[in-house]
Design an enzyme around this catalytic site. Structure first.
Site, PDB file in Angstrom:
ATOM      1  N   TYR A 176       0.829  -1.223   0.000  1.00 17.80           N
ATOM      2  CA  TYR A 176       0.000   0.000   0.000  1.00 17.80           C
ATOM      3  C   TYR A 176       0.860   1.268   0.000  1.00 17.80           C
ATOM      4  CZ  TYR A 176      -4.111  -2.793   0.064  1.00 17.80           C
ATOM      5  OH  TYR A 176      -5.077  -3.691  -0.322  1.00 17.80           O
ATOM      6  N   ARG A 231       1.339   1.805  -3.582  1.00 14.99           N
ATOM      7  CA  ARG A 231       0.100   2.303  -4.205  1.00 14.99           C
ATOM      8  C   ARG A 231      -0.097   3.787  -3.868  1.00 14.99           C
ATOM      9  NH1 ARG A 231       0.858  -1.957  -5.266  1.00 14.99           N
ATOM     10  NH2 ARG A 231       1.575  -0.810  -7.074  1.00 14.99           N
ATOM     11  N   ASN A 251     -12.424   3.003  -6.167  1.00 11.76           N
ATOM     12  CA  ASN A 251     -11.011   3.392  -6.228  1.00 11.76           C
ATOM     13  C   ASN A 251     -10.541   3.965  -4.898  1.00 11.76           C
ATOM     14  OD1 ASN A 251     -11.189   2.587  -8.830  1.00 11.76           O
ATOM     15  ND2 ASN A 251     -11.158   4.624  -9.732  1.00 11.76           N
ATOM     16  N   HIS A 266     -14.442   1.193  -1.035  1.00  4.69           N
ATOM     17  CA  HIS A 266     -13.324   0.320  -0.668  1.00  4.69           C
ATOM     18  C   HIS A 266     -12.228   1.044   0.108  1.00  4.69           C
ATOM     19  CE1 HIS A 266     -14.470  -2.749  -4.077  1.00  4.69           C
ATOM     20  NE2 HIS A 266     -15.284  -2.781  -3.046  1.00  4.69           N
ATOM     21  N   CYS A 296      -8.451   0.918  18.734  1.00  5.04           N
ATOM     22  CA  CYS A 296      -9.485   1.854  19.215  1.00  5.04           C
ATOM     23  C   CYS A 296     -10.413   2.324  18.108  1.00  5.04           C
ATOM     24  CB  CYS A 296      -8.828   3.042  19.917  1.00  5.04           C
ATOM     25  SG  CYS A 296      -8.012   4.194  18.781  1.00  5.04           S
ATOM     26  N   CYS A 315      -4.533   6.323  20.636  1.00 10.38           N
ATOM     27  CA  CYS A 315      -4.323   5.440  21.799  1.00 10.38           C
ATOM     28  C   CYS A 315      -2.876   4.960  21.910  1.00 10.38           C
ATOM     29  CB  CYS A 315      -5.266   4.237  21.720  1.00 10.38           C
ATOM     30  SG  CYS A 315      -4.839   3.033  20.442  1.00 10.38           S
ATOM     31  N   SER A 317     -14.791  -4.040 -13.769  1.00  6.06           N
ATOM     32  CA  SER A 317     -14.946  -5.344 -14.415  1.00  6.06           C
ATOM     33  C   SER A 317     -16.179  -6.104 -13.921  1.00  6.06           C
ATOM     34  CB  SER A 317     -13.701  -6.190 -14.173  1.00  6.06           C
ATOM     35  OG  SER A 317     -13.542  -6.415 -12.778  1.00  6.06           O
ATOM     36  N   ASN A 341     -17.063   1.463 -20.518  1.00 13.97           N
ATOM     37  CA  ASN A 341     -15.869   0.653 -20.287  1.00 13.97           C
ATOM     38  C   ASN A 341     -15.070   0.613 -21.587  1.00 13.97           C
ATOM     39  OD1 ASN A 341     -14.043  -1.524 -19.449  1.00 13.97           O
ATOM     40  ND2 ASN A 341     -15.574  -2.005 -17.900  1.00 13.97           N
ATOM     41  N   ALA A 377     -12.069   5.825 -21.063  1.00  8.79           N
ATOM     42  CA  ALA A 377     -12.868   6.692 -20.184  1.00  8.79           C
ATOM     43  C   ALA A 377     -12.635   8.173 -20.473  1.00  8.79           C
ATOM     44  CB  ALA A 377     -12.540   6.375 -18.721  1.00  8.79           C
TER      45      ALA A 377
HETATM   46  P1  OAD Z   1     -10.593  -4.275 -12.525  1.00  6.37           P
HETATM   47  O1  OAD Z   1      -9.130  -4.247 -12.752  1.00  6.37           O
HETATM   48  O2  OAD Z   1     -11.211  -5.556 -12.108  1.00  6.37           O
HETATM   49  O3  OAD Z   1     -11.333  -3.806 -13.849  1.00  6.37           O
HETATM   50  C1  OAD Z   1     -10.957  -2.654 -14.536  1.00  6.37           C
HETATM   51  C2  OAD Z   1     -11.937  -2.396 -15.660  1.00  6.37           C
HETATM   52  O4  OAD Z   1     -11.584  -1.159 -16.264  1.00  6.37           O
HETATM   53  C3  OAD Z   1     -11.935  -3.457 -16.750  1.00  6.37           C
HETATM   54  O5  OAD Z   1     -13.283  -3.836 -17.038  1.00  6.37           O
HETATM   55  C4  OAD Z   1     -11.314  -2.740 -17.971  1.00  6.37           C
HETATM   56  O6  OAD Z   1     -11.881  -3.139 -19.205  1.00  6.37           O
HETATM   57  C5  OAD Z   1     -11.657  -1.296 -17.663  1.00  6.37           C
HETATM   58  N1  OAD Z   1     -10.714  -0.324 -18.235  1.00  6.37           N
HETATM   59  C6  OAD Z   1      -9.363  -0.394 -18.316  1.00  6.37           C
HETATM   60  N2  OAD Z   1      -8.852   0.704 -18.854  1.00  6.37           N
HETATM   61  C7  OAD Z   1      -9.893   1.527 -19.135  1.00  6.37           C
HETATM   62  C8  OAD Z   1     -10.025   2.831 -19.717  1.00  6.37           C
HETATM   63  N3  OAD Z   1      -8.955   3.512 -20.120  1.00  6.37           N
HETATM   64  N4  OAD Z   1     -11.267   3.355 -19.856  1.00  6.37           N
HETATM   65  C9  OAD Z   1     -12.362   2.651 -19.447  1.00  6.37           C
HETATM   66  N5  OAD Z   1     -12.302   1.438 -18.887  1.00  6.37           N
HETATM   67  C10 OAD Z   1     -11.091   0.866 -18.733  1.00  6.37           C
HETATM   68  O7  OAD Z   1     -10.920  -3.092 -11.489  1.00  6.37           O
HETATM   69  P2  OAD Z   1     -12.220  -2.856 -10.604  1.00  6.37           P
HETATM   70  O8  OAD Z   1     -13.445  -3.341 -11.287  1.00  6.37           O
HETATM   71  O9  OAD Z   1     -12.197  -1.467 -10.130  1.00  6.37           O
HETATM   72  O10 OAD Z   1     -10.786  -4.023  -4.499  1.00  6.37           O
HETATM   73  O11 OAD Z   1     -11.912  -3.807  -9.380  1.00  6.37           O
HETATM   74  C11 OAD Z   1     -12.806  -3.871  -8.317  1.00  6.37           C
HETATM   75  C12 OAD Z   1     -12.088  -4.116  -7.020  1.00  6.37           C
HETATM   76  O12 OAD Z   1     -11.243  -5.258  -7.144  1.00  6.37           O
HETATM   77  C13 OAD Z   1     -11.107  -3.015  -6.621  1.00  6.37           C
HETATM   78  O13 OAD Z   1     -11.739  -1.960  -5.946  1.00  6.37           O
HETATM   79  C14 OAD Z   1     -10.144  -3.726  -5.742  1.00  6.37           C
HETATM   80  C15 OAD Z   1      -9.942  -4.960  -6.585  1.00  6.37           C
HETATM   81  O14 OAD Z   1      -9.485  -6.075  -5.969  1.00  6.37           O
HETATM   82  C16 OAD Z   1     -10.067  -4.137  -3.368  1.00  6.37           C
HETATM   83  O15 OAD Z   1      -8.852  -4.039  -3.333  1.00  6.37           O
HETATM   84  C17 OAD Z   1     -10.913  -4.420  -2.164  1.00  6.37           C
END
Ligand code: OAD
Length: 228
Positions: free
Chosen positions: A52, A55, A88, A105, A116, A135, A173, A197, A215
């Site tokens: 992290y 990140r 995000n 998230h 605490c 704490c 996704s 997407n 996007a």
């Molecule tokens: P993913 O990595 O699963 O999916 C990313 C999505 O973004 C995919 O469907 C791609 O097609 C799309 N994508 C990529 N580039 C793009 C662009 N330039 N314009 C538009 N779309 C684009 O990410 P999330 O769905 O956000 O959770 O993942 C969900 C959760 O899984 C995250 O919040 C995280 C992860 O594990 C935790 O860490 C708890």
């Protein structure tokens, strides 16, 4: 008209932040169970902090893009009639000027104490030895929702979905629940649903409409059509 927007990693992809599941995504390089679960943190807090910390640095170095900017503009115009929900953990929507973003998230710039419950701004580099500012216990962790934990703001999100006329999922996704199920809740409330997407996601069949492309192109165009 009330709108709820759910964003995912694809919204920040063109800001240089990696997605999770695309080719070269974070979960192709790291073991999710080791770095994004409470059990992984208990087993090796140093490793989880280091993941992290990296990140957090990447997010701090990144700039918001045209899609974040367009959503911030939409929020300014719609106010309470737009609920911005994001999976995000970066703060690029806020950097673009968006207010009241619901981070389901968690957020990289926040930390919390497991003793605490105190929440506080995260240090740029966190370590297992950091004392809690409240704490003093060395039991701090990133304020990130890990797998197996319950997302934040679910009450507010469900309330927004119950009154929304349009639900838009951007750059996600649809593989992680409950976020991936929000489209179904929106449909139960009678909302129209739109997927934005790069390409069709695994759950695209659950949306009424779709717009595919980067996007930074599709989101500003969609916002422009809505508010001129
Ligand atoms: P993913 O990595 O699963 O999916 C990313 C999505 O973004 C995919 O469907 C791609 O097609 C799309 N994508 C990529 N580039 C793009 C662009 N330039 N314009 C538009 N779309 C684009 O990410 P999330 O769905 O956000 O959770 O993942 C969900 C959760 O899984 C995250 O919040 C995280 C992860 O594990 C935790 O860490 C708890």
């Amino acid at each position: 008209m009330h709108i709820t927007v759910l964003s995912g990693a694809g919204l920040s992809a063109e800001s240089g932040l990696g997605t999770f599941r695309d080719k070269d995504g974070l979960w192709t390089k790291y073991d999710l169970a080791e770095v994004a679960t409470p059990e992984g943190f208990a087993a090796d807090p140093e490793k989880v902090h280091s993941f992290y910390n990296a990140r957090r640095k990447n997010a701090a170095d990144a700039a918001f893009n045209a899609a974040h900017e367009a959503l911030a503009r939409l929020k300014t115009v719609f106010g309470q009639r737009l609920t911005l929900v994001t999976q995000n953990v970066d703060s690029l929507l806020e950097a673009a000027g968006a207010r009241d973003v619901l981070h389901m998230h968690g957020a990289l710039d926040r930390a919390k104490c497991t003793s605490c419950g105190h929440r506080f701004p995260a240090l740029r580099v966190m370590s297992p030895q950091d004392p809690c500012p409240n704490c003093s216990s060395p039991t701090t962790r990133p304020d990130i929702v890990w797998f197996g934990e319950y997302p934040e703001h679910m009450g507010e999100i469900e309330q927004a979905l119950s009154r929304c006329d349009l639900f838009v999922a951007i750059g996600t996704s649809g593989q992680v629940y409950p976020a991936a199920g929000l489209v179904d809740l929106a449909r139960e409330s009678g909302a129209q649903t739109l997927e934005i997407n790069l390409e069709a996601s695994d759950i695209s069949h659950r949306f009424h409409d779709a717009r595919y492309g980067p996007a930074t192109e599709v989101v500003p165009n969609w916002v422009q059509e809505l508010i001129g």
